[in-house]
Design a protein around this motif. Structure first.
Motif, PDB file in Angstrom:
ATOM      1  N   MET A   1      49.907  33.427  40.197  1.00  0.00           N
ATOM      2  CA  MET A   1      49.288  34.660  39.740  1.00  0.00           C
ATOM      3  C   MET A   1      49.095  34.591  38.219  1.00  0.00           C
ATOM      4  O   MET A   1      49.909  34.026  37.515  1.00  0.00           O
ATOM      5  N   ALA A   2      48.037  35.193  37.763  1.00  0.00           N
ATOM      6  CA  ALA A   2      47.709  35.184  36.335  1.00  0.00           C
ATOM      7  C   ALA A   2      48.718  36.004  35.539  1.00  0.00           C
ATOM      8  O   ALA A   2      49.186  37.042  35.995  1.00  0.00           O
ATOM      9  N   LYS A   3      49.057  35.502  34.366  1.00  0.00           N
ATOM     10  CA  LYS A   3      49.923  36.257  33.446  1.00  0.00           C
ATOM     11  C   LYS A   3      49.079  37.326  32.768  1.00  0.00           C
ATOM     12  O   LYS A   3      48.029  37.031  32.212  1.00  0.00           O
ATOM     13  N   LEU A   4      49.522  38.570  32.836  1.00  0.00           N
ATOM     14  CA  LEU A   4      48.761  39.685  32.267  1.00  0.00           C
ATOM     15  C   LEU A   4      49.154  39.937  30.820  1.00  0.00           C
ATOM     16  O   LEU A   4      50.329  39.837  30.460  1.00  0.00           O
ATOM     17  N   SER A   5      48.173  40.292  30.005  1.00  0.00           N
ATOM     18  CA  SER A   5      48.453  40.669  28.616  1.00  0.00           C
ATOM     19  C   SER A   5      49.006  42.095  28.607  1.00  0.00           C
ATOM     20  O   SER A   5      48.906  42.826  29.600  1.00  0.00           O
ATOM     21  N   SER A   6      49.572  42.495  27.477  1.00  0.00           N
ATOM     22  CA  SER A   6      50.118  43.850  27.380  1.00  0.00           C
ATOM     23  C   SER A   6      49.009  44.897  27.540  1.00  0.00           C
ATOM     24  O   SER A   6      49.223  45.938  28.162  1.00  0.00           O
ATOM     25  N   ALA A   7      47.803  44.623  27.016  1.00  0.00           N
ATOM     26  CA  ALA A   7      46.686  45.572  27.182  1.00  0.00           C
ATOM     27  C   ALA A   7      46.285  45.676  28.644  1.00  0.00           C
ATOM     28  O   ALA A   7      45.993  46.773  29.141  1.00  0.00           O
ATOM     29  N   GLN A   8      46.290  44.559  29.360  1.00  0.00           N
ATOM     30  CA  GLN A   8      45.944  44.589  30.779  1.00  0.00           C
ATOM     31  C   GLN A   8      46.983  45.370  31.577  1.00  0.00           C
ATOM     32  O   GLN A   8      46.635  46.135  32.474  1.00  0.00           O
TER      33      GLN A   8
ATOM     34  N   ARG B   1      37.814  41.719  32.368  1.00  0.00           N
ATOM     35  CA  ARG B   1      38.647  40.553  32.693  1.00  0.00           C
ATOM     36  C   ARG B   1      39.498  40.830  33.935  1.00  0.00           C
ATOM     37  O   ARG B   1      39.665  39.957  34.784  1.00  0.00           O
ATOM     38  N   LEU B   2      40.021  42.058  34.026  1.00  0.00           N
ATOM     39  CA  LEU B   2      40.802  42.427  35.205  1.00  0.00           C
ATOM     40  C   LEU B   2      39.924  42.428  36.460  1.00  0.00           C
ATOM     41  O   LEU B   2      40.382  42.109  37.553  1.00  0.00           O
ATOM     42  N   ARG B   3      38.661  42.786  36.300  1.00  0.00           N
ATOM     43  CA  ARG B   3      37.739  42.775  37.437  1.00  0.00           C
ATOM     44  C   ARG B   3      37.509  41.343  37.918  1.00  0.00           C
ATOM     45  O   ARG B   3      37.481  41.076  39.121  1.00  0.00           O
ATOM     46  N   ILE B   4      37.338  40.419  36.989  1.00  0.00           N
ATOM     47  CA  ILE B   4      37.147  39.011  37.363  1.00  0.00           C
ATOM     48  C   ILE B   4      38.357  38.505  38.146  1.00  0.00           C
ATOM     49  O   ILE B   4      38.217  37.745  39.103  1.00  0.00           O
ATOM     50  N   LEU B   5      39.538  38.951  37.767  1.00  0.00           N
ATOM     51  CA  LEU B   5      40.766  38.558  38.471  1.00  0.00           C
ATOM     52  C   LEU B   5      40.909  39.276  39.815  1.00  0.00           C
ATOM     53  O   LEU B   5      41.777  38.925  40.614  1.00  0.00           O
ATOM     54  N   GLY B   6      40.102  40.307  40.053  1.00  0.00           N
ATOM     55  CA  GLY B   6      40.178  41.069  41.304  1.00  0.00           C
ATOM     56  C   GLY B   6      41.175  42.208  41.267  1.00  0.00           C
ATOM     57  O   GLY B   6      41.489  42.792  42.304  1.00  0.00           O
ATOM     58  N   PHE B   7      41.675  42.554  40.069  1.00  0.00           N
ATOM     59  CA  PHE B   7      42.705  43.587  39.952  1.00  0.00           C
ATOM     60  C   PHE B   7      42.136  44.994  39.794  1.00  0.00           C
ATOM     61  O   PHE B   7      42.854  45.970  39.973  1.00  0.00           O
TER      62      PHE B   7
ATOM     63  N   LEU C   1      46.172  48.730  33.759  1.00  0.00           N
ATOM     64  CA  LEU C   1      46.527  48.885  35.174  1.00  0.00           C
ATOM     65  C   LEU C   1      47.470  50.067  35.381  1.00  0.00           C
ATOM     66  O   LEU C   1      47.328  50.821  36.345  1.00  0.00           O
ATOM     67  N   THR C   2      48.431  50.235  34.471  1.00  0.00           N
ATOM     68  CA  THR C   2      49.367  51.354  34.566  1.00  0.00           C
ATOM     69  C   THR C   2      48.634  52.685  34.489  1.00  0.00           C
ATOM     70  O   THR C   2      48.923  53.617  35.251  1.00  0.00           O
TER      71      THR C   2
ATOM     72  N   ALA D   1      45.339  44.328  44.925  1.00  0.00           N
ATOM     73  CA  ALA D   1      45.780  43.138  44.177  1.00  0.00           C
ATOM     74  C   ALA D   1      46.288  43.538  42.787  1.00  0.00           C
ATOM     75  O   ALA D   1      47.249  42.965  42.280  1.00  0.00           O
ATOM     76  N   GLY D   2      45.650  44.537  42.174  1.00  0.00           N
ATOM     77  CA  GLY D   2      46.093  45.031  40.875  1.00  0.00           C
ATOM     78  C   GLY D   2      47.460  45.682  40.951  1.00  0.00           C
ATOM     79  O   GLY D   2      48.307  45.487  40.069  1.00  0.00           O
TER      80      GLY D   2
END
Length: 77
Positions: A1-8, A45-51, A12-13, A68-69
């Motif tokens: 799974m991709a490592k998420l940045s703090s902004a991501q 970027r989150l959309r590209i990951l499918g989140f 999501l939160t 997935a998100g």
């Protein structure tokens, strides 16, 4: 799974909490971004990951978190 940045993670939160992040159909932000998220590129970027997904509405599009998100967010906690 991709490592998420703090902004991501903050994006999501916010979506999981029910904050509506709106944009025009062309992707221009409308209103305020969630705290700690400076750019709509975070959502793209989150959309590209499918989140996240784009949920169309009559007046504007909204970002919404996908299953997935939610799973990725739980893995980060």
């Amino acid at each position: 799974m991709a490592k998420l940045s703090s902004a991501q993670i903050r994006a999501l939160t916010a979506l999981e909490a029910g904050v509506e992040v709106r944009m025009t159909p062309g992707g221009v932000p409308i209103g305020h971004m969630p705290d700690g998220v400076r750019s709509h590129r975070t959502f793209w970027r989150l959309r590209i990951l499918g989140f996240v997904a784009i949920k169309p509405r009559p007046s504007a599009n909204y970002w919404e978190i996908t299953e997935a998100g939610r799973t990725a967010l739980q893995a980060e906690k």
